[in-house]
Motif scaffolding. Structure first.
Motif, mmCIF file in Angstrom:
data_model
loop_
_atom_site.group_PDB
_atom_site.id
_atom_site.type_symbol
_atom_site.label_atom_id
_atom_site.label_comp_id
_atom_site.label_asym_id
_atom_site.label_seq_id
_atom_site.Cartn_x
_atom_site.Cartn_y
_atom_site.Cartn_z
ATOM 1 N N VAL A 201 0.927 -0.995 -0.012
ATOM 2 C CA VAL A 201 -0.073 0.167 0.025
ATOM 3 C C VAL A 201 0.923 1.358 -0.276
ATOM 4 O O VAL A 201 0.017 2.048 -0.392
ATOM 5 N N GLU A 202 2.008 1.289 0.698
ATOM 6 C CA GLU A 202 3.273 2.434 0.536
ATOM 7 C C GLU A 202 4.044 1.886 -0.091
ATOM 8 O O GLU A 202 4.688 1.336 0.850
ATOM 9 N N VAL A 203 4.942 2.340 -1.159
ATOM 10 C CA VAL A 203 6.398 2.452 -1.534
ATOM 11 C C VAL A 203 7.689 3.838 -1.630
ATOM 12 O O VAL A 203 7.121 5.259 -1.583
ATOM 13 N N GLY A 204 8.174 3.968 -0.822
ATOM 14 C CA GLY A 204 9.073 4.749 -1.182
ATOM 15 C C GLY A 204 10.180 4.319 -1.680
ATOM 16 O O GLY A 204 10.779 2.910 -1.664
ATOM 17 N N ALA A 205 11.215 5.290 -2.652
ATOM 18 C CA ALA A 205 12.544 4.863 -3.024
ATOM 19 C C ALA A 205 13.477 5.926 -3.260
ATOM 20 O O ALA A 205 13.128 6.073 -3.727
ATOM 21 N N PHE A 206 14.853 4.873 -3.492
ATOM 22 C CA PHE A 206 16.168 5.494 -4.203
ATOM 23 C C PHE A 206 16.136 4.897 -5.481
ATOM 24 O O PHE A 206 16.988 3.150 -5.527
ATOM 25 N N VAL A 207 16.079 5.533 -6.622
ATOM 26 C CA VAL A 207 16.211 4.661 -8.302
ATOM 27 C C VAL A 207 16.906 5.709 -8.732
ATOM 28 O O VAL A 207 16.911 6.283 -9.185
ATOM 29 N N GLU A 208 18.364 4.753 -8.806
ATOM 30 C CA GLU A 208 19.521 5.696 -9.871
ATOM 31 C C GLU A 208 20.597 4.664 -10.399
ATOM 32 O O GLU A 208 20.302 3.599 -10.751
ATOM 33 N N THR A 209 20.945 5.173 -11.275
ATOM 34 C CA THR A 209 22.398 5.201 -11.996
ATOM 35 C C THR A 209 23.463 5.442 -11.809
ATOM 36 O O THR A 209 23.675 6.471 -11.748
ATOM 37 N N SER A 210 23.800 5.198 -10.681
ATOM 38 C CA SER A 210 25.179 4.560 -10.685
ATOM 39 C C SER A 210 26.560 3.707 -11.110
ATOM 40 O O SER A 210 28.180 3.991 -11.278
ATOM 41 N N ASP A 216 20.465 5.043 -20.040
ATOM 42 C CA ASP A 216 19.940 6.115 -19.849
ATOM 43 C C ASP A 216 18.953 5.735 -19.039
ATOM 44 O O ASP A 216 17.573 6.021 -18.654
ATOM 45 N N VAL A 217 18.933 4.521 -18.352
ATOM 46 C CA VAL A 217 17.673 3.959 -17.266
ATOM 47 C C VAL A 217 18.735 3.327 -16.021
ATOM 48 O O VAL A 217 19.808 3.762 -15.906
ATOM 49 N N ASP A 218 18.152 3.146 -14.534
ATOM 50 C CA ASP A 218 18.238 3.274 -13.544
ATOM 51 C C ASP A 218 18.902 1.508 -13.535
ATOM 52 O O ASP A 218 18.432 0.305 -13.864
ATOM 53 N N ASP A 219 20.094 1.716 -13.082
ATOM 54 C CA ASP A 219 20.975 0.054 -12.253
ATOM 55 C C ASP A 219 21.069 -0.318 -10.755
ATOM 56 O O ASP A 219 20.954 -0.819 -10.400
ATOM 57 N N THR A 220 20.533 0.709 -10.154
ATOM 58 C CA THR A 220 19.959 0.330 -8.471
ATOM 59 C C THR A 220 19.437 0.797 -7.830
ATOM 60 O O THR A 220 18.839 2.149 -8.253
ATOM 61 N N ALA A 221 18.538 0.135 -7.240
ATOM 62 C CA ALA A 221 17.973 0.802 -6.531
ATOM 63 C C ALA A 221 16.831 0.188 -5.280
ATOM 64 O O ALA A 221 17.854 -1.221 -4.920
#
Length: 341
Positions: A201-210, A216-221
């Motif tokens: 019901v709830e989502v918090g996230a860090f979605v990064e390209t490191s 040009d998409v995320d590789d680490t979340a």
């Protein structure tokens, strides 16, 4: 009874390692067609499986002999090809993530309902023996009340196994739409929904390209998730785990801790509150490595559902609910807020 005639659209790695060999080893199935925009690739598979080669999926769908198709294309094509195939009267097994938006997922579900054809999403983690056993034990109350979890799916990235290596569509936003979170994270949102028997019901996230220079998409979340009953936990999805793959899940309950695919031998371990330990040697997860070619069960269950006219083993709604957690993670990264589902 005549065999189920199937076609595979998209002849990249997942088709090569999973769909085609698993269809070929199913006695109820005949592979009649393969399709890919890369002509030499599709010719190779057509020769190997004695199937007709197509470079255009619309042409393939006009073939009235075909009963069912696997959609193994880049993510952005999953919904349009699945919808076209369902409208052409074919049953559809679609790779994950099923679509790149909730609207597209809903459209797929609706067309499957209208046409009366099966739509299955290829979430194989549900069928891993350790995960099946875990679900039974959790349902039986073996862990008591569940408090928390952590799950991870990470490896060195698609360049290691994608048919196109560093030039893979996985790294291109217009084709993949989402990176590690869509490739690996959606496996785990689906697995957790399956194991816990609850929706998030709830989502918090860090979605990064490191880690990936060419992406040009995320590789680490890393995500923090909360279910309807208040179970909280973390999900990590990454293409930056450069050594050994991590595919583990740990579930923390009042009576003990369950570790899944966290040990190289015992794929399910429960460490009980009283100090006892139960170990289950249930085999490893399917891999695409040489010698790891055990059956994912996805194809066999899809085939059985068609032949025996059973409900789809992983329905479009299940696929959509797992996708929505991933979409919420992207929204959380963008807005820097917790997103409610």
């Amino acid at each position: 009874m005549s065999k189920l005639k199937v076609a595979v659209i998209g002849c990249g790695s997942i088709a090569k390692h999973r769909h085609l060999p698993e269809y070929a080893s199913n006695k109820e199935v005949e592979i009649v067609a393969v399709c890919d925009i890369v002509e030499e690739r599709v010719e190779e598979f057509a020769t190997k499986y004695e199937a007709k080669a197509y470079t255009n999926y619309e042409e393939l769908l006009l073939n009235s002999d075909i009963d069912a198709v696997s959609v193994c294309t880049p993510n952005y094509l999953h919904a349009p090809i699945s919808i076209a195939a369902l409208n052409a009267g074919k049953h559809v097994l679609c790779e994950k993530p099923m679509a790149t938006s909730k609207e597209d997922a809903e459209a797929m579900i609706k067309v499957a309902e209208v046409t009366g054809k099966k739509l299955m999403i290829a979430h194989n983690q549900r069928f891993v023996p350790a995960h099946q056993k875990a679900r039974q034990l959790i349902d039986k109350g073996e862990l008591g009340k569940i408090y928390s979890f952590r799950t991870a799916f990470g490896h060195g990235g698609p360049e290691g196994w994608s048919a196109d290596g560093l030039d893979s569509w996985f790294f291109k936003k217009e084709e993949a739409f989402i990176g590690a979170m869509g490739d690996l994270g959606v496996h785990k949102t689906d697995l957790l929904r399956f194991l816990l028997g609850e929706e998030f019901v709830e989502v918090g996230a860090f979605v990064e390209t490191s880690a990936k220079k060419n992406a040009d998409v995320d590789d680490t979340a890393v995500c923090v998730l909360k279910t309807e009953s208040g179970i909280i936990g973390t999900l990590a999805a990454s293409w930056s785990y450069v050594s050994k793959e991590d595919n583990s899940t740990v579930i923390y309950g009042e009576k003990g801790i369950m570790r899944l695919l966290d040990n190289p031998v015992d794929s399910l371990i429960i460490q009980y509150q009283n100090g006892e330990v139960a170990k289950y040697e249930l085999g490893k997860i399917q891999t695409n490595e040489a010698g790891g070619q055990n059956n994912s069960q996805v194809i066999d269950r899809f085939v059985k559902s068609i032949i025996e006219n059973e409900d789809s083993p992983v329905s479009g709604i299940e696929g959509m609910n797992s996708l929505q957690v991933v979409l919420a993670a992207l929204e959380s990264q963008k807005t820097k807020k917790i997103v409610s589902l």
